[in-house]
Design an enzyme around this catalytic site. Sequence first.
Site, PDB file in Angstrom:
ATOM      1  N   VAL A 176      14.516   2.447   9.916  1.00 29.67           N
ATOM      2  CA  VAL A 176      14.078   2.944   8.393  1.00 29.67           C
ATOM      3  C   VAL A 176      16.147   3.710   8.627  1.00 29.67           C
ATOM      4  O   VAL A 176      17.212   3.516   8.407  1.00 29.67           O
ATOM      5  CB  VAL A 176      14.230   3.730   7.743  1.00 29.67           C
ATOM      6  CG1 VAL A 176      14.967   4.633   6.130  1.00 29.67           C
ATOM      7  CG2 VAL A 176      12.541   3.410   6.807  1.00 29.67           C
ATOM      8  N   LYS A 198       7.604  11.163   2.790  1.00 30.49           N
ATOM      9  CA  LYS A 198       6.514  11.411   0.434  1.00 30.49           C
ATOM     10  C   LYS A 198       5.413  12.246   1.178  1.00 30.49           C
ATOM     11  O   LYS A 198       5.051  13.844   0.971  1.00 30.49           O
ATOM     12  CB  LYS A 198       6.000  10.285   0.352  1.00 30.49           C
ATOM     13  CG  LYS A 198       5.372   9.096   2.070  1.00 30.49           C
ATOM     14  CD  LYS A 198       6.216   8.104   1.619  1.00 30.49           C
ATOM     15  CE  LYS A 198       6.288   7.736   2.819  1.00 30.49           C
ATOM     16  NZ  LYS A 198       6.661   6.342   2.873  1.00 30.49           N
ATOM     17  N   LYS A 246       2.571   9.305  -3.008  1.00 29.84           N
ATOM     18  CA  LYS A 246       3.778   9.506  -3.707  1.00 29.84           C
ATOM     19  C   LYS A 246       3.635   9.176  -5.206  1.00 29.84           C
ATOM     20  O   LYS A 246       4.404   9.575  -6.312  1.00 29.84           O
ATOM     21  CB  LYS A 246       4.308   7.465  -3.829  1.00 29.84           C
ATOM     22  CG  LYS A 246       4.908   7.329  -1.904  1.00 29.84           C
ATOM     23  CD  LYS A 246       4.296   5.930  -1.187  1.00 29.84           C
ATOM     24  CE  LYS A 246       5.256   4.817  -0.518  1.00 29.84           C
ATOM     25  NZ  LYS A 246       4.890   4.082  -0.072  1.00 29.84           N
TER      26      LYS A 246
END
Lengths: 428, 428
Positions: free
Chosen positions: B15, B107, B207
């Site tokens: 990412v 998360k 999540k």
Amino acid sequence: MTQPLRLGIAGLGTVGVGVVKIIRQQAALLTARTGREIVISAVSARSRGKDRGVALSGYDWEDDPVVLARRDDVDVFIELMGGSDGPAKAATEAALAAGKDVVTANKAMLAMHGQALAESAEAAGRVIRFEAAVAGGIPVIKALTEGLAGNQITRVMGVMNGSCNYILTRMESAGLSYEQVFDEANGLGYLEADPELDVGGIDAGHKLSLLSAIAFGTQVDFDGVELEGIGRIKIEDIRQAADMGYRIKLLGVAQMTGRGLEQRMSPCLVPADSPLGQLEGGTNMVVLEGDAVGQIVLRGAGAGEGPTASAVMGDVCDIARGFRLCMFGQPAATLKVAPSARSTLPAPYYLRMALQDKPGALAKIATVLGEAGVSIHRMRQYDHVNDSAPVLIVTHKTTRAELDVALAAMAKTDVMTEAPVALRIEMV
Amino acid sequence: MTQPLRLGIAGLGTVGVGVVKIIRQQAALLTARTGREIVISAVSARSRGKDRGVALSGYDWEDDPVVLARRDDVDVFIELMGGSDGPAKAATEAALAAGKDVVTANKAMLAMHGQALAESAEAAGRVIRFEAAVAGGIPVIKALTEGLAGNQITRVMGVMNGSCNYILTRMESAGLSYEQVFDEANGLGYLEADPELDVGGIDAGHKLSLLSAIAFGTQVDFDGVELEGIGRIKIEDIRQAADMGYRIKLLGVAQMTGRGLEQRMSPCLVPADSPLGQLEGGTNMVVLEGDAVGQIVLRGAGAGEGPTASAVMGDVCDIARGFRLCMFGQPAATLKVAPSARSTLPAPYYLRMALQDKPGALAKIATVLGEAGVSIHRMRQYDHVNDSAPVLIVTHKTTRAELDVALAAMAKTDVMTEAPVALRIEMV
């Protein structure tokens, strides 16, 4: 706590009433979420006496929306009257000039005057928000302008007119003709006062032109949208499409090509098992494609009191929270005028035609297609009915320009009993 | 033009590299959209020498992410290290204390410490944004917090762990066992270093707990999530479900009930022709239901370099544009502690059990179910294999509490050859 945010609402149809209800019923929630009270100062609509099923006596009434838009006790002008010009545009301009932010659901006005209004808003230091103008309750403007702001958008697609989708899916499920379902939908109040706005693809085209502007950083160009309505779709087309694994949808596609911006709103064949193909009734779906994010699909109710009011209130909450954003996601002066690239991307097409019952008719058509460079992938001829034989052709990939040459040449032959129907096959 | 927005990026895995690429490749686009230059001041990761396929020499390097988070030339700290505690949390706290905004994809950290971090951020007047923490590239945090801000949210559902969905759909399409596909997915690098985070439903539960907090205005309560992984799903379950018109998905559901907040993340049977049922492979889908908007469905890639980086950049662009929003959509002090209502909403259940090959075995099970108040809708018994007979039962609607009584009583009988599998049937 900050000062209340004071609204003036012009237009008390379905959506306006929905907005009033949310503000009355969810006051505590809205304040918790935005840190401000959201209140209505005044409202305006054509008929004052009408019972709208919601108490309006606590709000000042203005007969003239322009006067409403200029009131000192209005911070945000909520334009829900509709119509591309006339009172909606006059009141919106008056609101901006008087230093008010504007929230509107009016796709026709924005499709026709979006660039000028964006410039006016920026000159006045105000914002225009229009989530409710596209795809009802689906927060697609927000997803595109904000959520995907890190992406070069490569394509935007969508089924954005619930009435057309209702007609097409109802024809299929009930086996009814276009005319029968049109009358039924009209009777149920599903169609605009001028139904051509719906079935002609104009309403959906307005919406597509707004998404294009955000996606590609271009000035809204509704005239650049290649428009085709659903009026020539027959139940036979729907059945033939189904037989080949497709469904027919009024599909919008906007894409930047090497030759300019291609915007199309037309009935297309899409794979029956694709998300777009499975869409039923009045539901809308928008597909956003970006270089980083890949494909995002958003689905929800495309119209109606609750969904559209939800979109209006999302914009109101953003304003209450102090979000300030250029209308199309970047300053109006930086939006480019993109050349309109009509039909440059090739695709297979579905053709339905009716040929006279005479020897060599089919050969003439096949010859004409071949001469135009359109090659045939599949062809079926059916029995003659009243001296006319239905012929279905699926072409290999071709450009619309080549196809149009072929269609023009076909019209000049003496073997067609009616103008052919040509539908693009979109592999979504 | 406003001053550049200066980022410090901690964590240069998939990412982080994706974020660097977008900032390098889309500089002009980002500036056009936000009115500011977005620049990277410094980066941090565990291994400095590693070739990551993107040029990093233009950025300062910090070995310690806490030092990075405090740098004077960093406005926004981008936390992409992961892990609920340790360096990620230390650096996030340091960033807030030093007056930096934070964007994170973490998360686990937010599910465990979301409330405390939200309070720290507000005390420091900074924001924490976390679009990338839920459902990859799908702008679901934005849709829920902003787009649907005018709605009382009634239910949130979703398939939010692409690895589990890959395993379940691959088992079905290839006819492989859970163990075979698990090994395959692990070999392909699809699973977390600790695969139990994925297949145990923990990652997806994190999540869900974040979405719940926004949806219902409650403090994040990951411990309140009823968690069940996919490890006990057999290919037979998938086949039986398909035979009845269902597919098995690791499905999260959060709903406010009269008795408190119900949050579940567990393998469920969903109708095969529903949007959730049709979801293939690593794709995620989130369903948001509000009183005004009805049902909104969002679909997209749930992980990967581009999609997750897209979500991070959406948050960065919001900050660059000056949007300021409380982490969970309202001030941390106003988030309520909701009682956890486990399993209060009734549903039909699918039960698979293996009975010994002796007379009266099935009668014992049926009796136990009846005594617990669980009534049987459909039952199938198959041939014995190795002295054990598979029995499948679909119950009428029952609460999990009643079912658990029945399952406990079954365990005490002498007719079961293994513990039964119970999967909720969710009519989404």
